[in-house]
Design an enzyme around this catalytic site. Structure first.
Site, PDB file in Angstrom:
ATOM      1  N   GLU B 155      64.893  66.886  25.290  1.00 35.73           N
ATOM      2  CA  GLU B 155      64.075  66.513  26.456  1.00 35.73           C
ATOM      3  C   GLU B 155      64.922  65.966  27.599  1.00 35.73           C
ATOM      4  O   GLU B 155      64.537  66.047  28.759  1.00 35.73           O
ATOM      5  CB  GLU B 155      62.994  65.508  26.039  1.00 35.73           C
ATOM      6  CG  GLU B 155      61.994  66.180  25.101  1.00 35.73           C
ATOM      7  CD  GLU B 155      60.737  65.371  24.840  1.00 35.73           C
ATOM      8  OE1 GLU B 155      60.754  64.162  25.073  1.00 35.73           O
ATOM      9  OE2 GLU B 155      59.744  65.979  24.397  1.00 35.73           O
ATOM     10  N   HIS B 189      61.029  71.760  19.151  1.00 37.04           N
ATOM     11  CA  HIS B 189      62.087  71.515  20.133  1.00 37.04           C
ATOM     12  C   HIS B 189      63.412  72.163  19.734  1.00 37.04           C
ATOM     13  O   HIS B 189      64.249  72.437  20.581  1.00 37.04           O
ATOM     14  CB  HIS B 189      62.339  70.011  20.290  1.00 37.04           C
ATOM     15  CG  HIS B 189      61.355  69.317  21.177  1.00 37.04           C
ATOM     16  ND1 HIS B 189      60.042  69.181  20.848  1.00 37.04           N
ATOM     17  CD2 HIS B 189      61.514  68.700  22.379  1.00 37.04           C
ATOM     18  CE1 HIS B 189      59.420  68.511  21.818  1.00 37.04           C
ATOM     19  NE2 HIS B 189      60.280  68.204  22.749  1.00 37.04           N
TER      20      HIS B 189
END
Lengths: 271, 271
Positions: B155, B189
């Site tokens: 992120e 992710h």
């Protein structure tokens, strides 16, 4: 006759990090009763938007008011940055966040003219520390850095690893280059990294721990408003969390350095 | 006459990570309409308890059913691990998680007898991958590792840093020592870390990307149940998120490699 007010102090945080504030409150005022709310079903607050943080904080405020608290301590930096003003309009009780105490302590401590701030993305992006510091002292230059990896490093007990050291270096090297002499730890998890951060700066920097400063402010406020509890008795603690109390109990030990003494109950937002 | 079913596929995730699944669905079935729900006001799911994840997943299911979807894809590993069975009891529509597709692909791919799994704390602790793999093939030894720092690294766009490499080494060195030849990326992710993980293992390991495998399973299921959309048309996409649509739009680019084409709307749980 001394009148004492034994209603509890209501403390809340997005999760477990606010226990560093609870710990300092108890260090300074062992006679105060405390109710702590940890919003563990919705943690973390750090990356969420202002309207969401405000709504969550308001729900917790309503819950704490039902517990007949005498004041509210927002032990979460992100909620203090984004929801303190809102909560103040919603209750006549005193509401204290962790930002103003940290800001005042940093301005007192700074030797040069540069103050560093590290926190979550939400806290840093809110500009709450930066604007308060600059308002308090226009000469001060503020260098702020969001450090999203530090919370999982604390939660994973990785304090003493090369990975933690490299993360600290990645985030803090600019403070070293710029010779910042005072650094605000603007996230409740960061006090657990103090030894590592002190090592990184060869102890040449003053670390401002918002938890300690907030406890001092709360003590002053309670005295000024005649809200101090009976100082002859040891205070109690009670915990409410929105996810599993068992998980909370387990992680709490790391933050408090002891087991929870009081009961820990579940509060579900949809109940 | 070929009958087509143009109702959308409902896809949900705790946040933005499930877009890696949406991307693979669109790669394989560009003609399907998709509605995606990202629970960004309550993200992440990885560290939360089973009852909380089940409640959140059920609320999202109810929302997607209101959108007249033809099937549900749980694009989140944690929700697949903890809530798939529950959701299957709550709707007659097909519900597909990301775990079974990844498990089957890993068993097909493995050369020796060791399969590695990396994911969030919730996914690994649920034992969902481990028990399914061992049920499918009793000879297989499963080595599982929770990697809580990898999500913030993705992120924060830190893929290409020494910090990311050291984190990978910290979490994956046992897989190297034990000569694991197949590794399941059990978090949405992680596909973004494929180049780094391949580099770490000198490309000597098969990475099983649950997103790709799930898309294959969805395609087969739609065909078998005669639920395929009109293949002559390009499908649409629509997004709902529980926190800020603007923040979601911004981060989505990293996961999709393009801007969102469809509208992105806010859905608040308390509205």
């Amino acid at each position: 006759m001394i009148i004492s007010d034994n209603r509890p102090i209501g403390v809340f945080d997005s999760g477990v990090g606010g226990l560093t504030v609870l710990k300092e409150l108890q260090n300074l005022m062992p006679y105060e009763n405390i109710i702590y709310f940890g919003d563990t079903a919705r943690v973390p607050y750090g990356g969420k938007s202002a309207p969401v943080i405000q709504r969550y904080s308001q729900e917790i405020l309503d819950f704490l008011l039902m517990q007949n608290v005498k004041m509210i301590v927002i032990a979460c930096n992100t909620a203090s940055a984004l929801a303190l003003n809102k909560l103040k309009t919603l209750t006549s009780l005193p509401v204290v966040g962790v930002i103003d105490p940290g800001v005042r302590a940093a301005v007192k401590a700074v030797k040069g003219q540069k103050i560093g701030v590290i926190g979550t993305k939400g806290t840093i992006a809110s500009f709450a520390y930066q604007s308060r510091l600059e308002r308090l002292c226009s000469k001060i230059k503020v260098i702020a850095q969001a450090c999203p990896l530090l919370v999982p490093i604390v939660e994973e007990n990785m304090h003493n690893t090369d990975l933690a050291r490299l993360t600290i270096d990645t985030y803090l090297k600019d403070f070293k280059t710029l010779q910042v002499d005072t650094l605000i730890l603007a996230c409740t998890h960061y006090p657990l990294l103090k030894p590592l951060i002190n090592e990184y700066f060869d102890k040449k920097i003053t670390l401002v721990d918002s938890a300690q400063e907030t406890a001092i402010e709360v003590k002053e406020l309670l005295a000024a408003r005649r809200l101090v509890a009976d100082t002859e008795k040891i205070g109690t603690e009670r915990f409410f969390v929105s996810d599993s109390p068992d998980i909370f109990r387990e992680i709490a030990v790391k933050f408090l350095g002891r087991e929870l003494a009081g009961e820990c109950l579940h509060h579900s937002w949809t109940d």
